[in-house]
Design a protein around this motif. Structure first.
Motif, PDB file in Angstrom:
ATOM      1  N   VAL A  42      -7.657  72.918 -19.298  1.00  0.00           N
ATOM      2  CA  VAL A  42      -8.853  72.443 -19.592  1.00  0.00           C
ATOM      3  C   VAL A  42     -10.004  73.294 -19.719  1.00  0.00           C
ATOM      4  CG1 VAL A  42     -10.469  70.368 -18.929  1.00  0.00           C
ATOM      5  CG2 VAL A  42      -7.984  70.279 -18.314  1.00  0.00           C
ATOM      6  N   GLY A  43     -10.585  73.473 -20.910  1.00  0.00           N
ATOM      7  CA  GLY A  43     -11.564  74.481 -21.185  1.00  0.00           C
ATOM      8  C   GLY A  43     -11.388  75.914 -20.732  1.00  0.00           C
ATOM      9  N   ASN A  44     -12.155  76.310 -20.043  1.00  0.00           N
ATOM     10  CA  ASN A  44     -12.472  77.944 -19.955  1.00  0.00           C
ATOM     11  C   ASN A  44     -11.564  78.036 -18.554  1.00  0.00           C
ATOM     12  OD1 ASN A  44     -14.010  78.754 -22.005  1.00  0.00           O
ATOM     13  ND2 ASN A  44     -15.456  77.581 -21.161  1.00  0.00           N
ATOM     14  N   VAL A  45     -10.471  78.213 -18.476  1.00  0.00           N
ATOM     15  CA  VAL A  45      -9.571  78.680 -17.353  1.00  0.00           C
ATOM     16  C   VAL A  45      -9.498  80.109 -17.148  1.00  0.00           C
ATOM     17  CG1 VAL A  45      -7.302  78.192 -16.478  1.00  0.00           C
ATOM     18  CG2 VAL A  45      -8.007  76.482 -17.871  1.00  0.00           C
ATOM     19  N   LYS A  46      -9.462  80.314 -15.926  1.00  0.00           N
ATOM     20  CA  LYS A  46      -9.247  81.804 -15.440  1.00  0.00           C
ATOM     21  C   LYS A  46      -8.230  82.511 -16.121  1.00  0.00           C
ATOM     22  CE  LYS A  46     -11.580  81.261 -11.071  1.00  0.00           C
ATOM     23  NZ  LYS A  46     -11.241  81.383  -9.371  1.00  0.00           N
ATOM     24  N   ASP A  47      -8.329  83.695 -16.568  1.00  0.00           N
ATOM     25  CA  ASP A  47      -7.032  84.519 -17.107  1.00  0.00           C
ATOM     26  C   ASP A  47      -5.980  84.768 -16.103  1.00  0.00           C
ATOM     27  OD1 ASP A  47      -8.444  85.025 -19.423  1.00  0.00           O
ATOM     28  OD2 ASP A  47      -9.232  87.172 -18.827  1.00  0.00           O
ATOM     29  N   GLU A  48      -6.229  84.602 -15.007  1.00  0.00           N
ATOM     30  CA  GLU A  48      -4.895  84.756 -14.122  1.00  0.00           C
ATOM     31  C   GLU A  48      -4.183  83.370 -14.203  1.00  0.00           C
ATOM     32  OE1 GLU A  48      -5.953  85.699  -9.853  1.00  0.00           O
ATOM     33  OE2 GLU A  48      -7.299  83.911  -9.668  1.00  0.00           O
ATOM     34  N   THR A  49      -4.799  82.202 -14.127  1.00  0.00           N
ATOM     35  CA  THR A  49      -4.117  81.079 -14.202  1.00  0.00           C
ATOM     36  C   THR A  49      -3.669  80.872 -15.364  1.00  0.00           C
ATOM     37  OG1 THR A  49      -5.807  80.193 -12.653  1.00  0.00           O
ATOM     38  CG2 THR A  49      -4.358  78.424 -13.871  1.00  0.00           C
ATOM     39  N   LEU A  50      -4.240  81.454 -16.614  1.00  0.00           N
ATOM     40  CA  LEU A  50      -3.587  80.981 -18.145  1.00  0.00           C
ATOM     41  C   LEU A  50      -2.273  82.061 -17.842  1.00  0.00           C
ATOM     42  CD1 LEU A  50      -6.745  81.240 -20.260  1.00  0.00           C
ATOM     43  CD2 LEU A  50      -5.172  79.401 -19.797  1.00  0.00           C
ATOM     44  N   ARG A 151       1.339  69.848  -2.697  1.00  0.00           N
ATOM     45  CA  ARG A 151       0.245  70.878  -3.014  1.00  0.00           C
ATOM     46  C   ARG A 151       0.901  72.094  -2.747  1.00  0.00           C
ATOM     47  NH1 ARG A 151      -4.745  69.130  -4.422  1.00  0.00           N
ATOM     48  NH2 ARG A 151      -5.222  67.073  -3.762  1.00  0.00           N
ATOM     49  N   THR A 152       0.235  73.343  -3.270  1.00  0.00           N
ATOM     50  CA  THR A 152       0.632  74.613  -2.770  1.00  0.00           C
ATOM     51  C   THR A 152       0.040  74.662  -1.300  1.00  0.00           C
ATOM     52  OG1 THR A 152      -1.366  75.380  -3.622  1.00  0.00           O
ATOM     53  CG2 THR A 152       0.939  75.603  -4.994  1.00  0.00           C
ATOM     54  N   GLN A 153       0.602  75.156  -0.341  1.00  0.00           N
ATOM     55  CA  GLN A 153      -0.005  75.245   1.073  1.00  0.00           C
ATOM     56  C   GLN A 153      -1.350  76.202   0.937  1.00  0.00           C
ATOM     57  OE1 GLN A 153       2.046  74.213   3.754  1.00  0.00           O
ATOM     58  NE2 GLN A 153       0.053  74.422   4.981  1.00  0.00           N
ATOM     59  N   ASP A 154      -1.433  77.275   0.128  1.00  0.00           N
ATOM     60  CA  ASP A 154      -2.450  78.167   0.156  1.00  0.00           C
ATOM     61  C   ASP A 154      -3.707  77.683  -0.960  1.00  0.00           C
ATOM     62  OD1 ASP A 154      -1.406  78.780  -2.407  1.00  0.00           O
ATOM     63  OD2 ASP A 154      -0.905  80.785  -1.654  1.00  0.00           O
ATOM     64  N   HIS A 155      -3.364  76.345  -1.660  1.00  0.00           N
ATOM     65  CA  HIS A 155      -4.277  75.868  -2.449  1.00  0.00           C
ATOM     66  C   HIS A 155      -4.538  76.695  -3.769  1.00  0.00           C
ATOM     67  CE1 HIS A 155      -4.890  72.427   0.158  1.00  0.00           C
ATOM     68  NE2 HIS A 155      -5.211  73.316   1.246  1.00  0.00           N
ATOM     69  N   LYS A 156      -3.402  77.571  -3.928  1.00  0.00           N
ATOM     70  CA  LYS A 156      -3.691  78.407  -5.355  1.00  0.00           C
ATOM     71  C   LYS A 156      -3.109  77.601  -6.286  1.00  0.00           C
ATOM     72  CE  LYS A 156      -4.491  82.857  -3.488  1.00  0.00           C
ATOM     73  NZ  LYS A 156      -4.275  84.272  -3.313  1.00  0.00           N
ATOM     74  N   PRO A 157      -3.372  77.596  -7.711  1.00  0.00           N
ATOM     75  CA  PRO A 157      -2.920  76.982  -8.618  1.00  0.00           C
ATOM     76  C   PRO A 157      -1.131  77.106  -9.098  1.00  0.00           C
ATOM     77  CG  PRO A 157      -4.767  78.044  -9.601  1.00  0.00           C
ATOM     78  CD  PRO A 157      -4.324  78.691  -8.270  1.00  0.00           C
TER      79      PRO A 157
END
Length: 181
Positions: A42-50, A151-157
């Protein structure tokens, strides 16, 4: 949304610029099921997430390449796991793909990790859902108090892509599609 691996219950959260949203849908037609999932940026997503999204989607197709007569379930999982871990991501272990047919979830389980040559042998006409669930951080997950949201335990994507495929000789037949505007 974001760190939700699967089964998030829609609520009051407003989707924002930079979020990722996974949509997992099933279809029931002519007494048979199909299952598919796609993670949207959605929109401008961080490069690491893309990069996570691109890798997860690519791993799905690497798994599908292994979904042919004579291969084994472990070949699918190995292809997904080795590709994603080489890229620095982790593979959720508690949630797996599955057989699909008159029920949405049937045997065999189709893990996103495994060993080449291990597991059930793939036979002509089998139908399975291959669905990598890959995390940016650690592989650990937890279930929320609502009894559904994982959910991820560490709340990362986390990213999730899925196709329903029929096992054929030579190459799998993808039965679902990603329709994007």
């Amino acid at each position: 949304m974001n760190d939700v691996v699967v089964h998030g219950i829609p609520g009051k959260y407003e989707v924002r610029d930079g979020d990722i949203v996974s949509i997992d849908c099933g279809v029931f037609k002519n007494k048979f099921h199909a299952d598919s999932a796609y993670t949207y940026a959605v929109g401008n997503v961080k490069d690491e997430t893309l990069d996570l999204l691109r890798t997860t989607k690519a791993s799905l197709y690497l798994g599908i390449e292994q979904a042919v007569v004579g291969k084994r379930i472990g070949d699918i999982g190995f292809a997904i796991q080795s590709f994603c871990e080489k890229a620095g991501y982790t593979v959720v272990r508690e949630l797996v793909g599955h057989g699909v047919g008159r029920s949405l979830h049937e045997g065999p389980e189709v893990a996103n990790y495994g060993k080449r040559g291990d597991g059930a042998k793939l036979k002509e006409g089998m139908v399975i859902a291959i669905e990598p669930m890959i995390n940016l951080g650690k592989k650990s997950i937890h279930q929320e108090n609502d009894g559904w949201t994982i959910r991820t335990q560490d709340h990362k994507p986390s990213a999730h892509f899925e196709h329903t495929v029929a096992i054929r000789k030579g190459s799998a037949e993808i039965l679902t599609t990603f329709f994007l505007y």
